[in-house]
Design a protein around this motif. Structure first.
Motif, PDB file in Angstrom:
ATOM      1  N   THR A  31       0.834  -1.220   0.000  1.00  0.00           N
ATOM      2  CA  THR A  31       0.000   0.000   0.000  1.00  0.00           C
ATOM      3  C   THR A  31       0.860   1.259   0.000  1.00  0.00           C
ATOM      4  O   THR A  31       0.428   2.306  -0.466  1.00  0.00           O
ATOM      5  CB  THR A  31      -0.968   0.062   1.211  1.00  0.00           C
ATOM      6  OG1 THR A  31      -0.192  -0.117   2.399  1.00  0.00           O
ATOM      7  CG2 THR A  31      -2.028  -0.999   1.138  1.00  0.00           C
ATOM      8  N   ASP A  32       2.081   1.162   0.530  1.00  0.00           N
ATOM      9  CA  ASP A  32       2.960   2.333   0.493  1.00  0.00           C
ATOM     10  C   ASP A  32       3.735   2.430  -0.816  1.00  0.00           C
ATOM     11  O   ASP A  32       4.620   3.276  -0.951  1.00  0.00           O
ATOM     12  CB  ASP A  32       3.960   2.280   1.658  1.00  0.00           C
ATOM     13  CG  ASP A  32       3.272   2.586   2.988  1.00  0.00           C
ATOM     14  OD1 ASP A  32       2.100   3.005   2.973  1.00  0.00           O
ATOM     15  OD2 ASP A  32       3.907   2.395   4.039  1.00  0.00           O
ATOM     16  N   SER A 411       3.499   9.532  11.569  1.00  0.00           N
ATOM     17  CA  SER A 411       3.957   8.389  10.782  1.00  0.00           C
ATOM     18  C   SER A 411       3.283   7.119  11.275  1.00  0.00           C
ATOM     19  O   SER A 411       3.079   6.931  12.473  1.00  0.00           O
ATOM     20  CB  SER A 411       5.473   8.208  10.818  1.00  0.00           C
ATOM     21  OG  SER A 411       6.071   9.097  11.677  1.00  0.00           O
ATOM     22  N   ARG A 412       2.981   6.278  10.341  1.00  0.00           N
ATOM     23  CA  ARG A 412       2.329   5.019  10.673  1.00  0.00           C
ATOM     24  C   ARG A 412       3.305   4.145  11.454  1.00  0.00           C
ATOM     25  O   ARG A 412       4.487   4.078  11.127  1.00  0.00           O
ATOM     26  CB  ARG A 412       1.926   4.325   9.363  1.00  0.00           C
ATOM     27  CG  ARG A 412       1.409   2.938   9.526  1.00  0.00           C
ATOM     28  CD  ARG A 412       0.710   2.506   8.254  1.00  0.00           C
ATOM     29  NE  ARG A 412       1.606   2.126   7.175  1.00  0.00           N
ATOM     30  CZ  ARG A 412       2.213   0.943   7.082  1.00  0.00           C
ATOM     31  NH1 ARG A 412       2.007   0.037   8.014  1.00  0.00           N
ATOM     32  NH2 ARG A 412       2.995   0.662   6.068  1.00  0.00           N
ATOM     33  N   ARG A 414       4.846   0.889  11.961  1.00  0.00           N
ATOM     34  CA  ARG A 414       4.975  -0.301  11.121  1.00  0.00           C
ATOM     35  C   ARG A 414       5.272  -1.533  11.957  1.00  0.00           C
ATOM     36  O   ARG A 414       5.837  -1.441  13.033  1.00  0.00           O
ATOM     37  CB  ARG A 414       6.116  -0.117  10.133  1.00  0.00           C
ATOM     38  CG  ARG A 414       5.875   0.950   9.100  1.00  0.00           C
ATOM     39  CD  ARG A 414       7.102   1.089   8.223  1.00  0.00           C
ATOM     40  NE  ARG A 414       6.959   2.191   7.294  1.00  0.00           N
ATOM     41  CZ  ARG A 414       6.287   2.105   6.157  1.00  0.00           C
ATOM     42  NH1 ARG A 414       5.716   0.982   5.803  1.00  0.00           N
ATOM     43  NH2 ARG A 414       6.175   3.149   5.372  1.00  0.00           N
TER      44      ARG A 414
END
Ligand code: BG6
Length: 486
Positions: A31-32, A411-412, A414
């Motif tokens: 997705t990124d 920021s996501r 991860r």
């Protein structure tokens, strides 16, 4: 230089790790926009799926393990299109030709991820080699456990080395994929003020804790043969220790970082059997309450008596110039009072306190690096309490706080495996464990185990929901040190 492969082959594609971590991580990279455009992912396991039914399986896993806000039907659909599947029995040589046919041309590069029992590594590698899937450009990623002791780890490494040179072997320690773990490097080597005191002159002791609330988690078969020392200390805790203790590498790359870590492992003071009881504490959880929930003892969960340790605390030393005389206290356990991974660095006290005559008490500074569940760095410093001090100076320890969660809220967060899978796909070995590291780790661990056997050291019982056996407290208290935050 980044050198992405065109194909990924995932052994153990229906396993627990694949469902919880690997598929969600690959989806995250997808997705990124970080996966190479045409990258295909072929799952292989015993289960008799087709491409279609494996996609259903993967979809269910994503449904279950992705956070709600990450689910996007069209992105999931596009991700599933990358997936293929081939039923494969790693112990059956006849399984490999159909797999090679399924994968087809590997001239664009292939990365293989072995998330299977290590007992299958050897036959897997032979099978891959026999059908040309271990050729010149192929990379292999190996999930833990990488052996059981030094000897078995050497056997695995030898078997892998027959088909894959070290530059294409990626040994995974998922702690190295965690942002906060990489942040240790940023903190130490991206700032000038820690390094001058980062040694035996400046630091009194180092504490590394990985405490978990979970118990056996349906992993009885594996855990019973491992125990806390092999499961957590040999890999994760020793990696954290190396990042704290290593000399500054010249470059942030696979050669230099791993050279420095390796030197730390070689400097770990080997324990003689007679020294082991004094420097280690083992425990096994009995029943109790964890977070208000009553839970069974280890042996009840297991269904039979056992002397496997679910907790271990160790006083370790790094015998080199920088760290002479500084104890490294390590501890990890299941069914502890809280889930917490943390490094606490206790600095030396000031050489002289000018406040003593006026009643002011000083605490030595402490740096706390919280890896999880929260992510922060905290420096405990002394400050003056407001007041006129007529009854004496009042000083108090207050935290200088750096919340990484808050600072990088946008920021996501991860999964550690996202970083590691991407590095495997692109060929960057910096965050993977080199053979010499793993073998030096085992050598030190084996000496401790030998001491347990020689002294018939059995784990002490500790109630679920506690911080381990009392003896673990005594291990530091007799040096005048208290575990941080107990
Ligand atoms: C694994 C161990 O390597 O790490 C498990 O086998 C443990 O027993 C897990 O629970 C902990 O990982 P994390 O990322 O949850 O701290």
């Amino acid at each position: 230089p980044r050198d992405p492969v065109a194909k990924l082959l995932l052994f153990g594609a229906t396993g627990d790790l694949a469902q919880r971590m690997l598929l969600p991580s690959l989806y995250g990279l997808h997705t990124d926009g970080l996966l190479p455009a045409g990258l295909t992912i072929t799952g292989a396991a015993r289960h008799d799926y087709s491409d279609e039914t494996y996609r259903d399986f993967a979809k269910k896993a994503l449904d279950e393990f992705l956070p709600e806000d990450r689910k996007d039907e069209s992105a999931v659909g596009a991700f599933l299109d990358r997936l293929f599947y081939q039923p494969t029995d790693l112990s059956d040589p006849a399984s490999f030709q159909p797999l090679a046919d399924k994968i087809g041309d590997i001239s664009g590069g292939l990365a293989i991820y072995l998330s299977t029992a290590p007992s299958l590594f050897e036959s897997a590698i032979e099978g891959l080699q026999s059908v040309g899937l271990a050729g010149n450009t192929v990379r292999v990623g190996l999930e833990k456990p990488l052996g059981y002791d030094l000897e078995s780890s050497r056997e695995i490494n030898d078997a892998v080395a027959k088909a894959f040179p070290e530059e294409r072997t990626f040994r995974i320690d998922h702690y190295l994929g965690k942002e906060t773990v990489q942040n240790i490097l940023a903190l130490r080597f991206g700032n000038s003020f820690f390094e001058p005191v980062w040694n035996a002159q400046g630091i009194d002791n180092v504490q590394i804790t990985i405490a978990e609330k979970v118990g056996l988690e349906e992993r009885a078969g594996y855990y019973e043969t491992a125990g806390a020392l092999r499961d957590m200390v040999q890999n994760h805790i020793l990696q954290l220790l190396a990042l704290i203790a290593m000399e500054p590498p010249a470059h942030f790359d696979g050669a230099d970082v791993r050279d420095e870590k390796s030197k730390v492992f070689r400097s770990l003071r080997m324990m003689k059997p007679e020294e082991v009881p004094h420097n280690t504490v083992t425990g096994q959880y009995s029943d109790g309450a964890v977070g208000g929930q009553f839970v069974k003892s280890y042996t009840e969960e297991l269904g039979k008596p056992s002397t496997t340790e679910t907790f271990v605390a160790i006083k370790a030393h790094v015998d080199n110039w920088r760290w002479q005389g500084v104890p490294f206290y390590l501890r990890t356990g299941k069914r502890m009072a809280a889930r917490r991974s943390e490094i606490a660095i206790q600095f030396k006290a000031v050489p002289h306190s000018m406040f003593a005559g006026r009643g002011g008490l000083l605490q030595p500074n402490m740096l706390i690096i919280r890896l999880q569940p929260e992510e922060y760095v905290q420096l405990l410093v002394m400050a003056k309490e407001p007041g006129l001090d007529r009854d004496g100076v009042r000083l108090r320890e207050v935290p200088l706080n750096l919340s990484l969660d808050a600072e990088f809220a946008k920021s996501r967060r991860r999964i550690a495996y996202e970083r590691l899978l991407l590095d495997l796909i692109e060929g960057d070995q910096t965050l993977f464990v080199r053979r010499d590291e793993v073998e030096a780790q085992w050598k030190w661990i084996d000496a401790i185990r030998a001491g347990w056997v020689a002294n018939d050291q059995k784990p002490k019982s500790y109630p679920s929901g506690s911080w381990g056996p009392n003896a673990a407290v005594a291990l530091t208290e007799r040096d005048g040190v208290t575990w941080q935050d107990d």
